[in-house]
Design an enzyme around this catalytic site. Structure first.
Site, PDB file in Angstrom:
ATOM      1  N   ASP A  26       5.443   1.327  -2.761  1.00 46.43           N
ATOM      2  CA  ASP A  26       4.734   0.620  -3.832  1.00 46.43           C
ATOM      3  C   ASP A  26       4.203  -0.706  -3.285  1.00 46.43           C
ATOM      4  OD1 ASP A  26       7.114  -1.155  -5.964  1.00 46.43           O
ATOM      5  OD2 ASP A  26       7.163  -0.857  -3.801  1.00 46.43           O
ATOM      6  N   TYR A  29       3.346  -4.676  -2.445  1.00 42.15           N
ATOM      7  CA  TYR A  29       4.148  -5.892  -2.317  1.00 42.15           C
ATOM      8  C   TYR A  29       4.180  -6.601  -3.671  1.00 42.15           C
ATOM      9  CZ  TYR A  29       3.533  -5.305   2.761  1.00 42.15           C
ATOM     10  OH  TYR A  29       3.529  -4.830   4.051  1.00 42.15           O
ATOM     11  N   PHE A  37       1.208  -1.252   3.265  1.00 38.68           N
ATOM     12  CA  PHE A  37       1.698  -2.046   4.394  1.00 38.68           C
ATOM     13  C   PHE A  37       0.818  -3.255   4.725  1.00 38.68           C
ATOM     14  CE2 PHE A  37       3.673   2.124   5.192  1.00 38.68           C
ATOM     15  CZ  PHE A  37       5.003   1.746   5.312  1.00 38.68           C
ATOM     16  N   HIS A  48      11.597   4.774   8.519  1.00 39.81           N
ATOM     17  CA  HIS A  48      10.748   3.732   7.943  1.00 39.81           C
ATOM     18  C   HIS A  48      10.754   2.508   8.869  1.00 39.81           C
ATOM     19  CE1 HIS A  48       9.282   0.712   5.069  1.00 39.81           C
ATOM     20  NE2 HIS A  48       8.797   1.734   4.386  1.00 39.81           N
TER      21      HIS A  48
END
Length: 223
Positions: free
Chosen positions: A66, A68, A79, A188
């Site tokens: 989701d 920031y 990202f 991740h």
């Protein structure tokens, strides 16, 4: 309902915009803003990933969770952060792997728009979040929309590379036709898990190798 999104995506996703879950998302967001809540990213940037990467240009898909949730960070690309915001921790680790893989020095900017403009769809599973409340919109229905986006890419494009970083992204594997596309999986890039298999995955060079093998231009990962 009328949604401002790049034309090729609008044509592909038209039926989704008419569904009850999607009109419910739109109503919820309007009510939250009316109540004084701060929602990220700003409305004009919610579909930023689609506007920078038209459907017929998608070559790579990077799936985030989701947006920031801190001020000035989210701009609709997974990202990525706009200037002058520095790269957050997960993005710093992405840049470290990029340097290890392709010897590209980590940039000071965390803005990945250059990747998006080359065909890298930087897709978050949820497209909005309430300020300071991570995952606050994860049950809103966005996943129904973004799962359909992944299905559309899988069915309508050829030889796409899907970068699935972390368990959440890897759960989307079932939506992808593996006979047509390349799936690359790793931990991740979060500081909590990067050492468990993200570092050393060499996904950037592997992506370019696949693209070139299938007649596509490689991605210039430098920023």
């Amino acid at each position: 309902m009328e949604v401002s999104i790049e034309k090729s995506w609008k044509n592909r996703l038209l039926s989704e915009f008419e569904k009850t879950y999607f009109t419910g998302i739109a109503t919820f967001l309007k009510e939250e803003i009316r109540a004084g809540k701060t929602i990220y990213p700003p409305g004009r940037l919610i579909f930023n990933a689609f506007n920078h990467t038209p459907f017929n240009q998608v070559k790579v898909v990077v799936i985030g969770q989701d947006p920031y949730h801190n001020p000035g960070q989210a701009h609709g690309l997974s990202f990525s952060v706009p200037e002058p915001v520095g790269p957050p921790p997960s993005l710093q680790n992405i840049f470290k792997e990029l340097q290890s893989d392709l010897n590209i020095a980590p940039p000071s900017s965390g803005n990945l728009t250059k990747w998006a403009d080359q065909g890298v769809l930087l897709l978050n599973a949820s497209l909005t979040v309430e300020a300071s409340k991570p995952m606050s919109h994860s049950q809103l229905g966005w996943h129904l929309f973004t799962d359909e986006v992944i299905r559309q890419v899988s069915a309508g494009r050829d030889h796409v590379v899907f970068l699935l970083w972390g368990k959440f992204a890897q759960n989307k594997e079932v939506l992808i036709d593996q006979s047509r596309h390349k799936i690359l999986k790793a931990a991740h890039p979060s500081p909590l898990s990067a050492y468990n298999g993200f570092y050393g995955c060499r996904h950037f060079s592997k992506t370019n190798q696949w693209l070139e093998e299938h007649g596509e231009k490689a991605i210039d990962w430098s920023l």
